[in-house]
Every structure is written in C-alpha cells, then in structure tokens.
Design an enzyme around this catalytic site. Structure first.
Site, short mmCIF file in Angstrom:
data_model
loop_
_atom_site.label_atom_id
_atom_site.label_comp_id
_atom_site.label_asym_id
_atom_site.label_seq_id
_atom_site.Cartn_x
_atom_site.Cartn_y
_atom_site.Cartn_z
N ALA A 66 48.78 -0.65 70.92
CA ALA A 66 48.19 0.23 71.93
C ALA A 66 46.95 0.87 71.30
O ALA A 66 46.85 0.99 70.08
CB ALA A 66 49.20 1.28 72.35
N GLY A 109 52.26 -2.41 70.28
CA GLY A 109 52.21 -2.97 71.63
C GLY A 109 51.81 -4.43 71.66
O GLY A 109 52.19 -5.17 72.58
N GLU A 112 54.93 -6.23 71.04
CA GLU A 112 55.75 -6.09 72.26
C GLU A 112 55.25 -7.00 73.37
O GLU A 112 56.05 -7.54 74.14
CB GLU A 112 55.77 -4.62 72.69
CG GLU A 112 56.56 -3.76 71.70
CD GLU A 112 56.34 -2.27 71.89
OE1 GLU A 112 55.17 -1.83 71.77
OE2 GLU A 112 57.31 -1.55 72.16
N GLU A 132 54.60 1.85 64.70
CA GLU A 132 54.55 3.12 65.42
C GLU A 132 55.06 4.29 64.58
O GLU A 132 54.53 5.40 64.66
CB GLU A 132 55.39 3.02 66.71
CG GLU A 132 54.75 2.16 67.80
CD GLU A 132 55.12 0.69 67.73
OE1 GLU A 132 55.62 0.21 66.68
OE2 GLU A 132 54.91 0.00 68.74
N1 CO8 Z 1 43.83 1.12 68.41
C1 CO8 Z 1 42.50 1.38 68.41
N2 CO8 Z 1 41.63 0.79 67.55
C2 CO8 Z 1 42.13 -0.07 66.64
C3 CO8 Z 1 43.50 -0.39 66.60
C4 CO8 Z 1 44.37 0.24 67.53
N3 CO8 Z 1 45.68 -0.02 67.59
N4 CO8 Z 1 43.69 -1.29 65.61
C5 CO8 Z 1 42.49 -1.52 65.07
N5 CO8 Z 1 41.53 -0.81 65.69
C6 CO8 Z 1 40.10 -0.76 65.41
C7 CO8 Z 1 39.81 0.01 64.13
O1 CO8 Z 1 39.76 1.39 64.39
C8 CO8 Z 1 38.47 -0.56 63.73
O2 CO8 Z 1 37.48 0.04 64.52
P1 CO8 Z 1 36.05 0.49 63.85
O3 CO8 Z 1 35.45 -0.80 63.38
O4 CO8 Z 1 35.33 1.12 64.99
O5 CO8 Z 1 36.39 1.42 62.74
C9 CO8 Z 1 38.57 -2.01 64.16
O6 CO8 Z 1 39.64 -2.06 65.11
C10 CO8 Z 1 38.92 -2.94 63.00
O7 CO8 Z 1 40.09 -2.45 62.39
P2 CO8 Z 1 40.21 -2.13 60.80
O8 CO8 Z 1 38.88 -1.79 60.27
O9 CO8 Z 1 41.32 -1.15 60.61
O10 CO8 Z 1 40.62 -3.58 60.27
P3 CO8 Z 1 41.47 -3.90 58.96
O11 CO8 Z 1 41.37 -5.38 58.77
O12 CO8 Z 1 41.09 -3.01 57.85
O13 CO8 Z 1 43.01 -3.52 59.33
C11 CO8 Z 1 44.97 -3.44 60.76
C12 CO8 Z 1 43.68 -4.22 60.36
C13 CO8 Z 1 45.97 -3.45 59.60
C14 CO8 Z 1 45.56 -4.16 61.95
C15 CO8 Z 1 44.58 -1.99 61.12
O14 CO8 Z 1 43.51 -2.02 62.05
C16 CO8 Z 1 45.69 -1.19 61.73
O15 CO8 Z 1 46.59 -0.74 61.04
N6 CO8 Z 1 45.65 -0.95 63.07
C17 CO8 Z 1 46.58 -0.13 63.77
C18 CO8 Z 1 47.90 -0.84 63.96
C19 CO8 Z 1 48.90 0.06 64.65
O16 CO8 Z 1 49.31 1.08 64.14
N7 CO8 Z 1 49.33 -0.34 65.86
C20 CO8 Z 1 50.35 0.36 66.60
C21 CO8 Z 1 49.73 1.24 67.65
S1 CO8 Z 1 50.95 2.23 68.46
C22 CO8 Z 1 51.59 1.24 69.67
O17 CO8 Z 1 51.22 0.12 69.83
C23 CO8 Z 1 52.63 1.87 70.55
C24 CO8 Z 1 52.93 1.13 71.83
C25 CO8 Z 1 53.57 2.03 72.87
C26 CO8 Z 1 52.68 3.14 73.26
C27 CO8 Z 1 52.93 3.91 74.46
C28 CO8 Z 1 51.64 4.67 74.76
C29 CO8 Z 1 51.27 5.72 75.61
#
Ligand code: CO8
Length: 258
Positions: A66, A109, A112, A132
């Site tokens: 998400a 997500g 999921e 999460e």
């Molecule tokens: N949301 C928003 N932006 C994201 C997300 C995300 N989930 N994942 C990556 N991005 C963005 C980064 O912020 C970055 O943006 P920018 O270039 O502007 O800084 C760009 O994508 C590239 O990402 P990274 O630079 O971080 O790339 P890396 O190769 O260093 O790392 C990872 C890749 C490991 C995947 C890392 O991006 C990461 O950890 N991402 C987050 C993963 C995460 O925690 N996902 C779970 C989210 S919570 C969820 O899904 C809950 C679902 C139910 C929710 C109910 C909601 C109301």
C-alpha cells in the site's frame, strides 16, 4: 486505456492483461490504482471474449505494498470509512481466473494482491513479505487470513511477526506460489497459462475455480457436496458433450461456452 493513470490494460487474444504502472513508487498501491485495478478487472469480467486475466507488475517490483505516503497521515475514521473491503471485494468477486505474474518485490498489499489471484507465477527474483509490522500496523488486505490458509500458521506467523521476506523458492515450497520461472520467461509463462485456461469451456473453468474456493471457506463434506453438484451441472452444457465426443473422435474440442 487512456482513462487509466496507474495501470496499463491490453488484451492478448482471449486474455486480459493488466500491468501495474507506478514504477517510480515500485507500484505502491494508492487509492487510485486500487480503484483502476477493480475497474479493469470488472471490465474483463463483463467482456465475453475474455476467458482469463493476468495481473503483472514491473521487473523490480510487482508491488511494494500500500502507498505509505498516502497512508501516513490517515486517522482511524479515514481508514474506517475508506471501504477497503469494497474496493478489493470488486476484484475478488470476479469469477474469471486471475493469474499474478510476480517479479521482484511483492510486499504488504502487493503480496496480498498476489494472494487474491488464483495462480501465482513468480520469477526467480520474486520476494514476498508482509512488512506491515515494521510500520506499526498489520496486513489490512486479507494477508493474515489468505497467507495463513496458503502456507499454514507456522510460516505465516514467522512472516507477519518478523516482517522478513521470503524468496521465490521458499514461497513455492511453502505453497504461496504455483510455479517459479526464469525472469525472462515470466510474462510468456503467465500469458500462455492464461491462454490455456481461456481455451477451455468457460462454464467448466468458472465451476472449477469456484469449487476450489469453497475448499478455503467451508468444511470437507460441504465442499465435496458443492463439488458434486457443480460437476453434475456441467453435464447440462454443450461443452461437456463436445469435450468428450472430441476425445472419442481423437480431435481437438471446439468449446463454444454453451
Ligand atoms: N509506498 C510508497 N512509496 C514506496 C513504497 C510504498 N509501499 N515502496 C517503495 N516506495 C517508493 C520509495 O519511497 C522510493 O521513492 P523515492 O524514489 O521518491 O524516494 C521508490 O519507491 C523506490 O524505493 P526505494 O528507494 O526504497 O527502493 P529500494 O530498492 O531501496 O528498496 C524496498 C525497495 C525494500 C521494497 C523498499 O522500497 C521498501 O521497503 N518499501 C516499503 C515496503 C513496505 O513496507 N510495504 C508495506 C506497506 S503497508 C501495506 O501494504 C499494508 C496493506 C494494508 C493497508 C490498509 C491501508 C489503509
């Protein structure tokens, strides 16, 4: 379709292909993308020419979860009234098979979404996880339920409580992934599996999918009874006659979805 901003939609014969397309955010699932994905899947559901759907992401990420920037400032009531169940419910309610083609990150997500698909084909680079917990929340798109049913309590607890990722090989061994293929074969493999499914009798395909879903939701005797009724009902279709007569006549069946 020009109306979509966050996904690409195409058809390949009888297969509908949706490609998540927010590469700069690793296909993070914002409200717009979730809505567009629901619209696209519903449109394929309504299109008689389409027999199966492939949902693909990018090479680096299927979807990294998400959209955290969108979620960060939300209050309880924001999330409560957002009707997340409704948005995903539209996708899950579609009866035509969905195949996920997963390369790179499928997190939160994104994992999921893969769990909401009927067949998951993963590239060797795929990484699945429910991070999460590291954000101070828990899975909210069904992960605690679907992942546990898919891979069992021990593995689901490990992933959901530690937030660690598992690679494609572990995901296949655990039962989350149907097949693992080399990255350069991923889309072809997913499209040809979908084309194969789409070539069969539509009634048989929908009945088979529905019956397997019943296995997730009910007890054994109820599920077996459901299967038997669905099996019997298929003898009312012309496709059943065609499929069996073609076998006897040693030719390929020509299913007409009748
Ligand atoms: N949301 C928003 N932006 C994201 C997300 C995300 N989930 N994942 C990556 N991005 C963005 C980064 O912020 C970055 O943006 P920018 O270039 O502007 O800084 C760009 O994508 C590239 O990402 P990274 O630079 O971080 O790339 P890396 O190769 O260093 O790392 C990872 C890749 C490991 C995947 C890392 O991006 C990461 O950890 N991402 C987050 C993963 C995460 O925690 N996902 C779970 C989210 S919570 C969820 O899904 C809950 C679902 C139910 C929710 C109910 C909601 C109301």
């Amino acid at each position: 379709d020009a109306a979509y901003e966050t996904i690409l939609v195409e058809t390949r014969g009888a297969v509908g292909l949706v490609t998540l397309n927010r590469p700069k955010a690793l296909n993070a699932l914002n409200a717009r993308l979730i809505g567009e994905l629901g619209d696209a899947i519903q449109a394929f559901e309504a299109d008689e020419a389409i027999g199966a759907v492939v949902i693909a992401g990018g090479e680096k990420a299927f979807a990294a979860g998400a959209d955290i920037t969108e979620m960060a400032s939300k209050s309880f009531t924001d999330v409560y009234f957002a009707d997340l169940g409704g948005a995903w419910g539209r996708l899950v309610a579609c009866r035509k098979p969905r195949i996920a083609a997963v390369s790179g990150y499928a997190l939160g997500g994104g994992a999921e979404l893969a769990q909401m698909c009927d067949v998951v084909i993963a590239s060797e680079t795929a990484k699945f996880g429910q991070p999460e917990i590291t954000l101070g929340i828990i899975p909210g798109f069904g992960g605690t339920q679907r992942l546990t049913r898919a891979i069992g309590k021990a593995k689901a607890m490990d992933l959901i409580l530690t937030g660690r990722m598992m690679d494609a090989e572990e995901a296949e061994r655990s039962g989350l992934v149907s097949r693992v293929v080399p990255g350069d074969r991923l889309l072809d493999e997913a499209l040809s599996a979908a084309a194969k499914i789409a070539s069969f009798s539509r009634a048989a395909v929908l009945a088979a999918k529905e019956a397997v879903e019943v296995a997730h939701e009910t007890g054994l005797s109820e599920g077996v009874r459901f299967e038997r009724r669905a099996f019997q009902a298929l003898f009312a279709t012309e496709d059943q006659k065609e499929g069996m007569v073609a076998f006897v006549e040693k030719r390929k069946p020509a299913f007409r979805n009748r």
